[in-house]
Design a protein around this motif. Structure first.
Motif, PDB file in Angstrom:
ATOM      1  N   LEU A  71       0.813  -1.169   0.064  1.00  0.00           N
ATOM      2  CA  LEU A  71      -0.014  -0.093  -0.113  1.00  0.00           C
ATOM      3  C   LEU A  71       0.834   1.251  -0.094  1.00  0.00           C
ATOM      4  O   LEU A  71       1.945   1.235   0.547  1.00  0.00           O
ATOM      5  CB  LEU A  71      -0.907  -0.035   1.201  1.00  0.00           C
TER       6      LEU A  71
ATOM      7  N   ASP B  63      -3.382   5.052  -2.254  1.00  0.00           N
ATOM      8  CA  ASP B  63      -4.373   3.879  -2.172  1.00  0.00           C
ATOM      9  C   ASP B  63      -5.629   4.156  -0.995  1.00  0.00           C
ATOM     10  O   ASP B  63      -6.194   3.411  -0.975  1.00  0.00           O
ATOM     11  CB  ASP B  63      -3.564   2.774  -1.953  1.00  0.00           C
TER      12      ASP B  63
ATOM     13  N   THR C   2      -7.433   0.710  -1.543  1.00  0.00           N
ATOM     14  CA  THR C   2      -7.177  -0.107  -2.926  1.00  0.00           C
ATOM     15  C   THR C   2      -6.117  -0.858  -2.948  1.00  0.00           C
ATOM     16  O   THR C   2      -4.979  -0.716  -2.617  1.00  0.00           O
ATOM     17  CB  THR C   2      -7.059   0.810  -4.112  1.00  0.00           C
TER      18      THR C   2
ATOM     19  N   ALA D 117      -6.389  -5.356  -9.042  1.00  0.00           N
ATOM     20  CA  ALA D 117      -6.596  -4.483  -8.000  1.00  0.00           C
ATOM     21  C   ALA D 117      -7.854  -4.536  -7.787  1.00  0.00           C
ATOM     22  O   ALA D 117      -9.130  -4.707  -8.362  1.00  0.00           O
ATOM     23  CB  ALA D 117      -6.212  -2.988  -8.563  1.00  0.00           C
TER      24      ALA D 117
ATOM     25  N   THR E 229     -10.820  -2.308  -4.531  1.00  0.00           N
ATOM     26  CA  THR E 229     -11.092  -1.480  -3.688  1.00  0.00           C
ATOM     27  C   THR E 229     -12.015  -1.953  -2.774  1.00  0.00           C
ATOM     28  O   THR E 229     -13.331  -2.169  -2.975  1.00  0.00           O
ATOM     29  CB  THR E 229     -11.687  -0.164  -4.399  1.00  0.00           C
TER      30      THR E 229
END
Length: 339
Positions: A168, A172, A183, A191, A193
């Motif tokens: 991260l 993000d 995310t 990816a 979220t």
């Protein structure tokens, strides 16, 4: 086909086709070689065939179905390892069918053999009191305590894999109340979220102020260690050591914290919590980043087993009713529907 023709195809497959045409690594070729040697051992053990007697006439749907059972029952291989051996044999037969049309029938026959089914592993999830004790263990009076609290809380709340959290960056993170999210970049660089709780967002804001003061480098590692005067992304070993250090502290307050704790147990705990809260399995699948919902269904199986164990435990304290089968033989036969 004769034995010499069988071994001639084995030799050309291992020494020419796999390394030159397929360009497979020596390690992969060794695994294929191991599979064929295991096949020869099987034929010697169950068919009493010496090497000079081995030919394609010993290979069929029936013998290869027995082969995979032999691997698990006699060689004590797991389902995954047994399936790898079977897949290697099928690959070899596919090559042979291309080299010798007379072998196509054998290849198609063996293709029908189904892989062994791996037993479902119940996720090793932490119970919620243990999760809460682990999150509280670092305390927030020190810089490291704040960082470690944030890391453990985020791994749980986002149900993230350990590397997903370590990868991260500040870019993000969204901490907006009611719309907080992170995310994550998962397997295959996919990816996703995922939403986070408002309290996690508040912790993140506090963390960012201390560890990423303005102007924020949006591409820096969110969690880092400092050595040699520079910031470096935390390693999985760092996290493993940290979790077990705090597990020892948390265990003093909560005996349900196990002797050894790993990051995946936090992920499992979050998934089980969501399941019990009524979140549909397809939503949990997306939250966890599973490629196949069958992986997610393991949590439902685990929950059913926990319910069953709770029922059995409760039943152990219940007085046994009178045995239904007491009485004359004639009555027993009637009750059993046999008369």
């Amino acid at each position: 086909m004769k034995s010499d023709e069988f071994f001639a195809l084995v030799r050309s497959w291992l020494t020419s086709y796999l390394p030159r045409s397929r360009r497979l690594s020596p390690h992969t070729i060794r695994s294929y070689k191991t599979a064929l040697n295991t096949l020869l051992a099987f034929l010697g053990d169950t068919r009493s065939l010496k090497l000079e007697q081995v030919g394609f006439d010993a290979i069929s749907y029936s013998s290869m179905s027995e082969f995979i059972s032999w691997l698990m029952d006699v060689r004590h291989l797991g389902a995954s390892s047994a399936n790898q051996r079977l897949a290697a044999v099928k690959s070899f037969l596919s090559y042979c069918a291309g080299e010798e049309p007379a072998l196509v029938a054998i290849w198609l026959d063996v293709k029908r053999v189904r892989p062994a089914r791996a037993p479902e592993r119940i996720p090793d999830a932490l119970v919620m009191p243990a999760v809460e004790a682990l999150i509280r263990a670092p305390g927030q009076q020190t810089r490291h305590g704040l960082r470690d609290t944030m890391l453990i809380l985020l791994m749980f709340d986002a149900a993230a894999r350990i590397q997903e959290v370590l990868d991260l960056q500040p870019a993000d993170i969204v901490t907006t109340p009611g719309g907080g999210a992170v995310t994550l970049t998962g397997k295959g660089r996919k990816a996703r979220t995922v939403p986070i709780m408002d309290k996690t967002g508040r912790h993140l804001e506090q963390y960012l102020k201390m560890f990423h003061p303005a102007p924020i480098d949006l591409e820096a590692s969110l969690f880092y260690t400092v050595w040699a005067g520079g910031q470096h992304q935390m390693s999985q070993d760092n996290v493993a050591y940290m979790l077990n250090k705090y597990a020892a502290i948390a265990r003093e307050q909560c005996p349900e914290v196990p002797e050894h704790v790993n990051a995946h147990q936090l992920r499992h705990a979050r998934a089980m919590q969501m399941l019990r809260a009524g979140v549909p399995l397809p939503h949990i699948k997306e939250f966890l980043g599973h490629a196949n919902i069958s992986t997610t269904e393991i949590y439902a199986s685990a929950d059913n087993q926990m319910v069953r164990e709770a029922i059995q435990k409760a039943a152990s304290n219940t007085p046994d009713p009178a045995p239904i089968w007491e009485g004359s033989d004639d009555l027993i036969l009637r009750l059993a529907g046999l008369k």
